[in-house]
Design an enzyme around this catalytic site. Structure first.
Site, mmCIF file in Angstrom:
data_model
loop_
_atom_site.group_PDB
_atom_site.id
_atom_site.type_symbol
_atom_site.label_atom_id
_atom_site.label_comp_id
_atom_site.label_asym_id
_atom_site.label_seq_id
_atom_site.Cartn_x
_atom_site.Cartn_y
_atom_site.Cartn_z
ATOM 1 N N THR A 70 18.103 -55.306 42.321
ATOM 2 C CA THR A 70 17.755 -56.070 41.884
ATOM 3 C C THR A 70 18.797 -56.763 40.736
ATOM 4 O O THR A 70 18.971 -58.106 40.981
ATOM 5 C CB THR A 70 16.544 -55.748 40.854
ATOM 6 O OG1 THR A 70 15.694 -55.021 41.566
ATOM 7 C CG2 THR A 70 15.950 -56.942 40.108
ATOM 8 N N VAL A 71 19.425 -56.127 40.138
ATOM 9 C CA VAL A 71 20.443 -56.584 39.192
ATOM 10 C C VAL A 71 21.511 -57.078 39.969
ATOM 11 O O VAL A 71 22.245 -58.052 39.766
ATOM 12 C CB VAL A 71 20.875 -55.579 37.831
ATOM 13 C CG1 VAL A 71 21.684 -56.400 36.923
ATOM 14 C CG2 VAL A 71 19.621 -55.287 37.309
ATOM 15 N N LYS A 112 21.967 -48.539 30.537
ATOM 16 C CA LYS A 112 21.954 -47.819 29.074
ATOM 17 C C LYS A 112 21.999 -46.340 29.170
ATOM 18 O O LYS A 112 22.575 -45.915 28.225
ATOM 19 C CB LYS A 112 20.441 -48.280 28.441
ATOM 20 C CG LYS A 112 19.100 -47.696 29.375
ATOM 21 C CD LYS A 112 18.332 -48.671 29.206
ATOM 22 C CE LYS A 112 17.586 -48.395 30.594
ATOM 23 N NZ LYS A 112 16.835 -49.413 31.248
ATOM 24 N N GLY A 136 18.150 -56.643 27.920
ATOM 25 C CA GLY A 136 18.405 -57.857 29.121
ATOM 26 C C GLY A 136 19.191 -58.647 28.933
ATOM 27 O O GLY A 136 20.343 -58.491 28.642
ATOM 28 N N ILE A 159 19.024 -60.634 26.201
ATOM 29 C CA ILE A 159 19.165 -61.207 24.872
ATOM 30 C C ILE A 159 20.691 -60.860 24.523
ATOM 31 O O ILE A 159 21.068 -59.746 24.656
ATOM 32 C CB ILE A 159 18.366 -60.460 24.100
ATOM 33 C CG1 ILE A 159 16.866 -60.733 24.394
ATOM 34 C CG2 ILE A 159 18.419 -60.804 22.458
ATOM 35 C CD1 ILE A 159 15.614 -59.888 23.963
ATOM 36 N N LYS A 165 18.191 -47.416 24.011
ATOM 37 C CA LYS A 165 18.525 -48.718 23.609
ATOM 38 C C LYS A 165 18.990 -48.862 21.967
ATOM 39 O O LYS A 165 19.776 -49.363 21.570
ATOM 40 C CB LYS A 165 17.648 -49.733 23.960
ATOM 41 C CG LYS A 165 17.303 -49.878 25.570
ATOM 42 C CD LYS A 165 16.185 -50.533 25.987
ATOM 43 C CE LYS A 165 16.450 -50.989 27.557
ATOM 44 N NZ LYS A 165 15.071 -51.572 28.041
ATOM 45 N N GLY A 219 14.445 -58.161 34.232
ATOM 46 C CA GLY A 219 14.454 -59.023 35.145
ATOM 47 C C GLY A 219 15.529 -59.349 35.606
ATOM 48 O O GLY A 219 16.756 -59.132 35.070
HETATM 49 N N1 HSE Z 1 12.036 -50.711 32.134
HETATM 50 C C1 HSE Z 1 12.753 -51.525 31.303
HETATM 51 C C2 HSE Z 1 11.678 -52.469 30.295
HETATM 52 C C3 HSE Z 1 13.413 -52.324 32.027
HETATM 53 O O1 HSE Z 1 10.478 -52.250 30.907
HETATM 54 O O2 HSE Z 1 11.958 -52.929 29.431
HETATM 55 C C4 HSE Z 1 14.624 -52.874 31.142
HETATM 56 O O3 HSE Z 1 15.536 -51.999 30.675
#
Ligand code: HSE
Length: 405
Positions: A11-12, A100, A129, A131, A200, A297
């Site tokens: 995805t990323v 992370k 993400g 931000i 995080k 996303g």
């Molecule tokens: N699983 C994480 C979330 C994805 O729901 O925020 C982004 O790190």
């Protein structure tokens, strides 16, 4: 020209390719040189996909190519990501990652190599993400002594809490719904148990307070025990329940925690709903600041990764992550953290007067539909104090949720 290699075409990774292809010209201008994706590494084949021609399956092709300046690691997980990233840095290649787990575990080692080589190990997309919070802490808030970082750092659980609050759904139903919508993973453990938010807040706190906070030292509690009844009490109190990653610095001592909190309407994080993330920062000069946006996303995360690529391209011979310090941070013992606590109490086992005499003055709250019990919000006390007192009430306490003031 700057050559990059993208490790992982999920995805990323596909988002990184899309961002660079879509904004190719402006990205080149901002980087000072054209950014070319020389390789994409993935074990899979992608017949017919535009990356087919640059797809490689062997990491040696990338790490041994002196033309590759920047490696983008978006594979996730610890291995082989750690080995690949370490080898890239040792070979003098900058690394930009969204991983992370990798940063929280191996940040000190990887940053050390980057510093020795005067190159960059950047990880904007690892927290929140899209931000831009890491760059803000590392670059914009440097005149301040930061004394609090509190965030809604996980979109999956924030969506679940929001649905439980607004629709009265129970945990299992809302988890199923989140999985159907593609927000929650098949194995949702890392999200619902708070492990994702824990990594995080460890990274953000390390940058904010200038010492390395080991995620394994952080008390972490997920949302699995939150019920629709708890939400009912929250609503009656004019509050909601959110999973927060929080850390504070008080007189040179830091505490950090991941847990569900009862949050009031006056708190700026109260209105952060659905899959959105937000990070609140307090600085001694700045006061309050809040950063809000898509915490996950494809394109938001890829946008943050590519911003790191541009930063690395602009600083090919200079390490820019100046706030990171490998000295280990020791945390304040959990028992000494002060706060208020909300408890639900079985009325046949403890009357309100009993609870008041044990826990001290506080607020009694009743939810009409919930007979045979009542809620109680304590005054400020340390967690150690609360635990000692709560033991006296034993099984009369149905549940405890912390209150965020
Ligand atoms: N699983 C994480 C979330 C994805 O729901 O925020 C982004 O790190």
């Amino acid at each position: 020209m700057i050559n990059i290699a993208v490790l992982g075409y999920g995805t990323v990774g596909s988002g990184v390719v899309e961002v660079i292809r879509t904004n190719h010209e402006t990205i080149g201008k901002r980087a000072g040189e054209e950014i070319r994706i020389k390789y994409v590494l993935d074990l899979r084949e992608f017949p017919g996909d535009p990356v087919e021609e640059i797809l490689v399956h062997d990491y040696e092709t990338i790490v041994q190519d002196p033309e590759v300046d920047i490696v983008v690691e978006v594979m996730g997980g610890l291995e082989p990501a750690h080995t690949f990233v370490k080898r890239a840095l040792l070979a003098g290649k900058h690394v930009c990652t969204s991983n992370k787990a990798l940063v929280a575990k191996y940040g000190p080692e990887l940053m050390e190599i980057a510093r020795e080589k005067s190159i960059n190990f950047l990880f904007e997309a690892s927290c929140g993400g899209g931000i831009p919070i890491i760059r803000a802490i590392n670059g914009s808030l440097t005149a301040d002594e930061i004394d609090e970082v509190t965030g809604i750092l996980n979109g999956t659980t924030n969506y679940m809490m929001y649905r439980m609050d607004t629709e009265g759904c129970d945990f299992d139903d809302v988890l199923k719904e989140a999985q159907e919508k593609g927000y929650a993973e098949k194995d949702p453990t890392a999200d619902v148990e708070g492990y994702d938010a824990c990594r995080k807040i460890a990274i953000l706190s390390s940058l904010a307070y200038g010492k390395f906070l080991d995620y394994e030292d952080i008390y972490t509690e997920g949302i699995t025990k939150i019920t629709p009844e708890d939400m009912e009490y929250a609503r009656t109190l004019g509050r909601t329940i959110k999973l927060l990653g929080t850390s504070r610095k008080e007189q040179n001592r830091v505490y950090a925690m991941v847990a569900p909190f009862l949050l009031g309407k006056e708190n700026p994080l109260y209105s952060v709903n659905g899959v959105f993330n937000s990070v609140f920062v307090h600085g001694n000069m700045l006061g309050d600041a809040m950063f809000y946006g898509s915490g996950a996303g494809k394109l938001p995360t890829a946008s943050a990764v590519v911003a790191d690529v541009i930063d690395a391209a602009r600083h090919l011979h200079k390490t820019v992550m100046t706030n990171w310090n490998n000295e280990k941070m020791s945390l304040m013992p959990q028992d000494e953290i002060t706060g208020r606590f909300f408890v639900r109490v079985k009325e046949d086992q403890a009357q309100p007067e009993t609870v008041t005499s044990v826990l001290g003055d506080g607020e009694i709250v009743r939810v009409e539909q919930l007979g045979g019990e009542f809620g109680f919000v304590t005054h400020d006390m340390t967690q150690g104090e609360y635990q000692k007192k709560a033991e006296k009430l034993g099984s009369a306490i149905i549940t405890m949720i912390r209150v965020k003031d």
